[in-house]
Design a protein around this motif. Structure first.
Motif, PDB file in Angstrom:
ATOM      1  N   ALA A 168     -23.601   4.433  -9.317  1.00 11.17           N
ATOM      2  CA  ALA A 168     -24.434   4.521  -8.114  1.00 11.17           C
ATOM      3  C   ALA A 168     -24.295   3.292  -7.209  1.00 11.17           C
ATOM      4  N   LYS A 169     -24.099   2.124  -7.800  1.00  7.64           N
ATOM      5  CA  LYS A 169     -24.006   0.903  -6.992  1.00  7.64           C
ATOM      6  C   LYS A 169     -22.746   0.874  -6.127  1.00  7.64           C
ATOM      7  N   TYR A 170     -21.784   1.758  -6.409  1.00  7.29           N
ATOM      8  CA  TYR A 170     -20.544   1.796  -5.626  1.00  7.29           C
ATOM      9  C   TYR A 170     -20.552   2.887  -4.554  1.00  7.29           C
ATOM     10  N   VAL A 171     -21.606   3.715  -4.532  1.00  2.95           N
ATOM     11  CA  VAL A 171     -21.694   4.806  -3.562  1.00  2.95           C
ATOM     12  C   VAL A 171     -22.319   4.274  -2.272  1.00  2.95           C
ATOM     13  N   LEU A 172     -21.581   4.435  -1.179  1.00  2.00           N
ATOM     14  CA  LEU A 172     -22.052   3.987   0.137  1.00  2.00           C
ATOM     15  C   LEU A 172     -23.042   5.001   0.716  1.00  2.00           C
ATOM     16  N   PRO A 173     -23.849   4.617   1.707  1.00  2.00           N
ATOM     17  CA  PRO A 173     -24.827   5.543   2.298  1.00  2.00           C
ATOM     18  C   PRO A 173     -24.211   6.851   2.814  1.00  2.00           C
ATOM     19  N   ASP A 174     -22.947   6.816   3.267  1.00  2.00           N
ATOM     20  CA  ASP A 174     -22.324   8.049   3.772  1.00  2.00           C
ATOM     21  C   ASP A 174     -21.688   8.881   2.659  1.00  2.00           C
ATOM     22  N   GLY A 175     -21.831   8.429   1.392  1.00  2.00           N
ATOM     23  CA  GLY A 175     -21.309   9.190   0.267  1.00  2.00           C
ATOM     24  C   GLY A 175     -19.932   8.746  -0.191  1.00  2.00           C
ATOM     25  N   ASN A 176     -19.203   7.998   0.637  1.00  2.00           N
ATOM     26  CA  ASN A 176     -17.920   7.465   0.200  1.00  2.00           C
ATOM     27  C   ASN A 176     -18.189   6.362  -0.818  1.00  2.00           C
ATOM     28  N   GLU A 177     -17.140   5.778  -1.350  1.00  2.00           N
ATOM     29  CA  GLU A 177     -17.318   4.765  -2.377  1.00  2.00           C
ATOM     30  C   GLU A 177     -16.727   3.438  -1.949  1.00  2.00           C
ATOM     31  N   ALA A 178     -17.256   2.360  -2.521  1.00  2.00           N
ATOM     32  CA  ALA A 178     -16.782   1.010  -2.240  1.00  2.00           C
ATOM     33  C   ALA A 178     -16.170   0.436  -3.510  1.00  2.00           C
ATOM     34  N   LEU A 179     -14.996  -0.131  -3.362  1.00  2.00           N
ATOM     35  CA  LEU A 179     -14.306  -0.756  -4.486  1.00  2.00           C
ATOM     36  C   LEU A 179     -14.399  -2.269  -4.300  1.00  2.00           C
ATOM     37  N   PRO A 180     -15.086  -2.969  -5.205  1.00  2.00           N
ATOM     38  CA  PRO A 180     -15.193  -4.426  -5.072  1.00  2.00           C
ATOM     39  C   PRO A 180     -13.815  -5.084  -5.173  1.00  2.00           C
ATOM     40  N   LEU A 181     -13.567  -6.020  -4.306  1.00  2.00           N
ATOM     41  CA  LEU A 181     -12.304  -6.760  -4.319  1.00  2.00           C
ATOM     42  C   LEU A 181     -12.523  -8.117  -4.978  1.00  2.00           C
ATOM     43  N   PRO A 182     -11.453  -8.766  -5.426  1.00  2.00           N
ATOM     44  CA  PRO A 182     -11.610 -10.060  -6.108  1.00  2.00           C
ATOM     45  C   PRO A 182     -12.302 -11.115  -5.244  1.00  2.00           C
ATOM     46  N   GLU A 183     -12.085 -11.073  -3.946  1.00  2.00           N
ATOM     47  CA  GLU A 183     -12.721 -12.059  -3.059  1.00  2.00           C
ATOM     48  C   GLU A 183     -14.209 -11.743  -2.954  1.00  2.00           C
ATOM     49  N   PRO A 184     -15.081 -12.688  -3.270  1.00  2.00           N
ATOM     50  CA  PRO A 184     -16.532 -12.431  -3.282  1.00  2.00           C
ATOM     51  C   PRO A 184     -17.034 -11.809  -1.966  1.00  2.00           C
ATOM     52  N   GLY A 185     -17.843 -10.751  -2.126  1.00  3.55           N
ATOM     53  CA  GLY A 185     -18.451 -10.109  -0.970  1.00  3.55           C
ATOM     54  C   GLY A 185     -17.564  -9.097  -0.254  1.00  3.55           C
ATOM     55  N   ARG A 186     -16.323  -8.949  -0.673  1.00  7.42           N
ATOM     56  CA  ARG A 186     -15.409  -8.020   0.008  1.00  7.42           C
ATOM     57  C   ARG A 186     -15.251  -6.740  -0.799  1.00  7.42           C
ATOM     58  N   THR A 187     -15.202  -5.644  -0.086  1.00  6.66           N
ATOM     59  CA  THR A 187     -14.981  -4.350  -0.737  1.00  6.66           C
ATOM     60  C   THR A 187     -13.965  -3.549   0.069  1.00  6.66           C
ATOM     61  N   ALA A 188     -13.349  -2.603  -0.599  1.00  2.00           N
ATOM     62  CA  ALA A 188     -12.464  -1.643   0.072  1.00  2.00           C
ATOM     63  C   ALA A 188     -13.197  -0.317   0.084  1.00  2.00           C
ATOM     64  N   ARG A 189     -13.220   0.303   1.236  1.00  2.00           N
ATOM     65  CA  ARG A 189     -13.878   1.600   1.377  1.00  2.00           C
ATOM     66  C   ARG A 189     -12.923   2.679   0.868  1.00  2.00           C
ATOM     67  N   CYS A 190     -13.392   3.493  -0.069  1.00  2.90           N
ATOM     68  CA  CYS A 190     -12.580   4.590  -0.622  1.00  2.90           C
ATOM     69  C   CYS A 190     -13.010   5.908   0.016  1.00  2.90           C
ATOM     70  N   ILE A 191     -12.059   6.650   0.488  1.00  8.06           N
ATOM     71  CA  ILE A 191     -12.343   7.969   1.042  1.00  8.06           C
ATOM     72  C   ILE A 191     -12.577   8.900  -0.136  1.00  8.06           C
ATOM     73  N   THR A 192     -13.724   9.520  -0.186  1.00 10.64           N
ATOM     74  CA  THR A 192     -14.156  10.283  -1.350  1.00 10.64           C
ATOM     75  C   THR A 192     -14.215  11.772  -1.035  1.00 10.64           C
ATOM     76  N   ARG A 193     -13.845  12.585  -1.996  1.00 19.31           N
ATOM     77  CA  ARG A 193     -13.878  14.047  -1.830  1.00 19.31           C
ATOM     78  C   ARG A 193     -15.204  14.511  -1.262  1.00 19.31           C
ATOM     79  N   VAL A 194     -15.146  15.541  -0.444  1.00 18.17           N
ATOM     80  CA  VAL A 194     -16.349  16.080   0.194  1.00 18.17           C
ATOM     81  C   VAL A 194     -17.353  16.564  -0.859  1.00 18.17           C
ATOM     82  N   ASP A 195     -16.895  17.165  -1.951  1.00 12.86           N
ATOM     83  CA  ASP A 195     -17.790  17.648  -3.010  1.00 12.86           C
ATOM     84  C   ASP A 195     -18.628  16.503  -3.572  1.00 12.86           C
ATOM     85  N   TYR A 196     -17.986  15.345  -3.742  1.00 17.27           N
ATOM     86  CA  TYR A 196     -18.674  14.194  -4.313  1.00 17.27           C
ATOM     87  C   TYR A 196     -19.575  13.526  -3.281  1.00 17.27           C
ATOM     88  N   ARG A 197     -19.084  13.406  -2.051  1.00 17.95           N
ATOM     89  CA  ARG A 197     -19.895  12.789  -0.996  1.00 17.95           C
ATOM     90  C   ARG A 197     -21.201  13.544  -0.804  1.00 17.95           C
TER      91      ARG A 197
END
Length: 193
Positions: free
Chosen positions: A115-144
């Motif tokens: 749940a902590k990786y799910v963004l408000p729009d339903g897509n997901e965020a992947l934490p990056l090694p650099e503190p505070g940075r994330t990569a936005r993952c495009i997530t299947r519509v079923d999951y969003r």
């Protein structure tokens, strides 16, 4: 690595991302479901590939070459096919139930430990090694949508020729509606004479 070594058409540049995508664990999850029978019909509509590389099924007609489990027993016997002996039985018998079970498992993770990786729009965020940075993952519509029922479906009964399937994107729908209105207008004009 095992998949790479065993695939005839392995390609380092794409294979890892395709396996991630197929496993719904990659950075960009496509919004489609690849039904195994539909995919086979689309890639090998007449069954020529299957007849060449799976000679056990060569005697089956086009309608059953990609789904021998649906062939009548007499047809299987005539083709010399005994499911479970000459060709394996289906591993997944109820594909719809398996898809719902898989969807439920993903939603359970998204509602629980993920749940902590799910963004408000339903897509997901992947934490990056650099503190505070994330990569936005495009997530299947079923999951969003957190839908309990699959939103993206494909069936074995889908048309054989994928290019003839009805397109439902907004532009195609608008063009179809304009074309139908034009046809009606021309028909009514020719009836009036």
């Amino acid at each position: 690595l095992w998949f790479h070594d065993t695939l005839v058409d392995a390609d380092v540049a794409i294979q890892a991302f395709m396996w991630q995508n197929g496993g719904h664990s990659g950075m960009d999850q496509w919004n489609f479901v690849m039904h195994p029978v539909f995919a086979a019909k689309s890639a090998d509509p007449d069954g020529d590939y299957v007849r060449t590389w799976v000679p056990e099924l060569a005697g089956l007609p086009r309608e059953y070459i990609h789904m021998p489990w649906d062939a009548p027993a007499t047809m299987l016997a005539r083709a010399g096919v005994a499911l479970g002996r000459d060709y394996p039985r289906r591993c997944v018998v109820n594909l719809d139930a398996a898809q719902r079970q898989s969807l439920k498992a993903v939603l359970d993770v998204r509602k629980g430990p993920g749940a902590k990786y799910v963004l408000p729009d339903g897509n997901e965020a992947l934490p990056l090694p650099e503190p505070g940075r994330t990569a936005r993952c495009i997530t299947r519509v079923d999951y969003r949508a957190m839908s309990e029922e699959p939103l993206t479906k494909q069936t074995a009964a889908a048309p054989w020729d994928a290019s003839r399937r009805a397109r439902r994107d907004p532009l195609s729908v608008a063009l179809d509606e304009c074309s139908a209105a034009s046809d009606r207008r021309h028909t009514s004009m020719s009836v009036r004479g």
